[in-house]
Scaffold this active site. Structure first.
Site, PDB file in Angstrom:
ATOM      1  N   ARG B  67     -45.813  26.881 198.798  1.00 21.89           N
ATOM      2  CA  ARG B  67     -45.456  25.760 197.936  1.00 21.89           C
ATOM      3  C   ARG B  67     -45.962  25.977 196.519  1.00 21.89           C
ATOM      4  O   ARG B  67     -46.969  26.640 196.315  1.00 21.89           O
ATOM      5  CB  ARG B  67     -46.142  24.490 198.411  1.00 21.89           C
ATOM      6  CG  ARG B  67     -45.903  24.179 199.828  1.00 21.89           C
ATOM      7  CD  ARG B  67     -46.768  22.997 200.230  1.00 21.89           C
ATOM      8  NE  ARG B  67     -46.575  22.741 201.650  1.00 21.89           N
ATOM      9  CZ  ARG B  67     -46.752  21.566 202.210  1.00 21.89           C
ATOM     10  NH1 ARG B  67     -47.151  20.539 201.492  1.00 21.89           N
ATOM     11  NH2 ARG B  67     -46.542  21.411 203.505  1.00 21.89           N
ATOM     12  N   ASP B  69     -46.802  23.073 193.409  1.00 17.14           N
ATOM     13  CA  ASP B  69     -46.856  21.619 193.203  1.00 17.14           C
ATOM     14  C   ASP B  69     -45.881  21.148 192.138  1.00 17.14           C
ATOM     15  O   ASP B  69     -45.349  21.950 191.369  1.00 17.14           O
ATOM     16  CB  ASP B  69     -48.270  21.209 192.756  1.00 17.14           C
ATOM     17  CG  ASP B  69     -49.253  21.334 193.888  1.00 17.14           C
ATOM     18  OD1 ASP B  69     -48.820  21.332 195.053  1.00 17.14           O
ATOM     19  OD2 ASP B  69     -50.461  21.440 193.598  1.00 17.14           O
ATOM     20  N   TYR B 127     -51.321  34.166 190.225  1.00 22.28           N
ATOM     21  CA  TYR B 127     -51.003  33.019 189.386  1.00 22.28           C
ATOM     22  C   TYR B 127     -51.556  33.249 187.987  1.00 22.28           C
ATOM     23  O   TYR B 127     -52.587  33.915 187.819  1.00 22.28           O
ATOM     24  CB  TYR B 127     -51.663  31.746 189.935  1.00 22.28           C
ATOM     25  CG  TYR B 127     -50.903  31.064 191.044  1.00 22.28           C
ATOM     26  CD1 TYR B 127     -49.928  30.118 190.765  1.00 22.28           C
ATOM     27  CD2 TYR B 127     -51.185  31.351 192.375  1.00 22.28           C
ATOM     28  CE1 TYR B 127     -49.248  29.475 191.784  1.00 22.28           C
ATOM     29  CE2 TYR B 127     -50.506  30.713 193.408  1.00 22.28           C
ATOM     30  CZ  TYR B 127     -49.535  29.771 193.104  1.00 22.28           C
ATOM     31  OH  TYR B 127     -48.866  29.135 194.106  1.00 22.28           O
ATOM     32  N   ARG B 214     -56.045  25.287 190.128  1.00 23.39           N
ATOM     33  CA  ARG B 214     -56.248  24.257 189.103  1.00 23.39           C
ATOM     34  C   ARG B 214     -57.680  23.719 189.113  1.00 23.39           C
ATOM     35  O   ARG B 214     -58.199  23.330 188.068  1.00 23.39           O
ATOM     36  CB  ARG B 214     -55.235  23.131 189.303  1.00 23.39           C
ATOM     37  CG  ARG B 214     -53.805  23.579 188.978  1.00 23.39           C
ATOM     38  CD  ARG B 214     -52.752  22.644 189.515  1.00 23.39           C
ATOM     39  NE  ARG B 214     -52.913  21.301 188.984  1.00 23.39           N
ATOM     40  CZ  ARG B 214     -52.286  20.239 189.462  1.00 23.39           C
ATOM     41  NH1 ARG B 214     -51.449  20.356 190.475  1.00 23.39           N
ATOM     42  NH2 ARG B 214     -52.493  19.051 188.924  1.00 23.39           N
TER      43      ARG B 214
END
Lengths: 262, 262
Positions: B67, B69, B127, B214
């Site tokens: 996934r 977000d 990421y 995050r």
């Protein structure tokens, strides 16, 4: 400092450097200069003017270096306004950036000479037109690039571009023929450069006719794809006929990079 | 070629590489797996599945590598699906890109081995979190960068980041504590680099807990601004307590760059 000898409400001339994503606006210029003050015009000039008037508590008339069309962007638009307010420029900048929509950013706010006029004093402007020349488009740059999937020969485009440099009559590249107004402009620089899939067309001139950059780009694209020949850029110029040139390239690929002053 | 010996409707396994601007989506994953087929879910997976089913004229179940977000972007999301259709992959790609919204772009479509599974086979993911560390924000990158106007010391952030590399329990950086599930992951690479006003935080791991990137970024920011000390990143790790870490950095700065397979 003897304040009593200085007129208290002297008009300051303030110069702004502005960056904007033009996607959601009907261009720079306030539409229609209508008297209907209740109607909101979704233009960059109007947005900034409204916020400035609110911050400075006075009517502000913002003068831009020139218009940009609906959907055209800017990294270095210049504008100025006069104000009686004594608010420090750093505070004006902070207030503007906190109250303006996030797609308009004030890069700098400076006090300038009283006679500076952002439009009349502009000596030249630089625009960049960005093409993404790849099989698929970009999710991130989709609003800032013109995606062309078929192969463009940027070397042919560069050769054709060179023929347009100089002081010439650009009537063929003017969208609307404004009667009596001269269509002579001086292109000081015009380059076509490829970096991977991106083709940047940079153009510097003393001024631009309506849609001139986008019509030149549209013509260069026809040359890059082999539909027009390199020398056609000169033939089109000589024809002084808009119908001879290529189509108008979309607004979204265009960005006002810099305005230069004497 | 003796077609009669080959089953006509063999299932092909097709692998996609996908780029998307997550701004307008509720993340990758189809929400709620509800039976209510009339309701449309504004997710990336749903958009692609719907278009694929239309192109291939059969129900398609798209499996993503994982996934992302709401508001998180991707330059290299990987997904796969099985199909009975014999449509060439080049045609599937063309059809997808012409029918999908412009903020979702299919970079590649390839036939892959029948047992390839984009989630189970993922060995690691990369990421990037992008911070714009300058006095004013950017009109163009406003949806892809987290703007921080106060000065960050990226060297302190890099030193703190180094302490998080390795196989560790990242419970302190996990948003929701899912009972019984391991919060041990291996960070293979974690760098903090400044290029002018931009700070890129690149992180590669074998897997990520919910909001892990995050939360790590939020903690590194606290270190960069001097609110936490460099060694605090290790103390927070050791505490295994989400409340010790910094706040969750906003989704918009985050982008899934790459998914790596064995």
């Amino acid at each position: 400092m003897c304040l009593s000898t200085v007129p208290k409400k002297i008009m300051r001339n303030i110069r702004l450097k502005i960056e904007y994503d033009g996607t959601n606006y009907k261009g720079w210029q306030v539409q229609n200069s209508s008297k209907n003050r209740t109607k909101t015009y979704n233009t960059i000039q109007q947005e900034i003017q409204t916020v400035l008037s609110r911050i400075l508590q006075e009517d502000v008339k913002l003068i831009g270096s020139g218009r940009t069309d609906a959907g055209v962007h800017a990294k270095g638009q210049v504008a100025n306004f006069k104000t009686k307010s004594e608010m420090p420029v750093s505070r004006i900048k902070r207030a503007l950036n906190s109250l303006l929509p996030k797609d308009i950013v004030i890069i700098s706010v400076k006090q300038t000479s009283p006679d500076f006029h952002s439009r009349f004093d502009a000596a030249s402007k630089v625009y960049r037109y960005q093409i993404l020349n790849s099989p698929h488009s970009s999710a991130f740059e989709r609003l800032y690039q013109y995606h062309i999937p078929y192969k463009l020969d940027h070397k042919l485009m560069q050769r054709a571009a060179t023929l347009l440099i100089g002081k010439k009559d650009f009537k063929s590249f003017q969208a609307v023929d404004k009667k009596g107004r001269s269509s002579i402009r001086t292109i000081k620089k015009l380059t076509v450069k490829r970096q991977g899939d991106i083709i940047n067309i940079d153009i510097m001139a003393d001024g631009f006719l309506y849609n001139m950059v986008r019509n030149i780009v549209g013509t260069l694209i026809e040359i890059g794809r082999g539909k027009f020949k390199v020398e056609d850029s000169r033939h089109i110029l000589d024809a002084k006929d808009r119908r001879k040139a290529g189509p108008t390239a979309p607004a979204k690929g265009l960005c006002l990079i810099k305005v230069m002053y004497k």
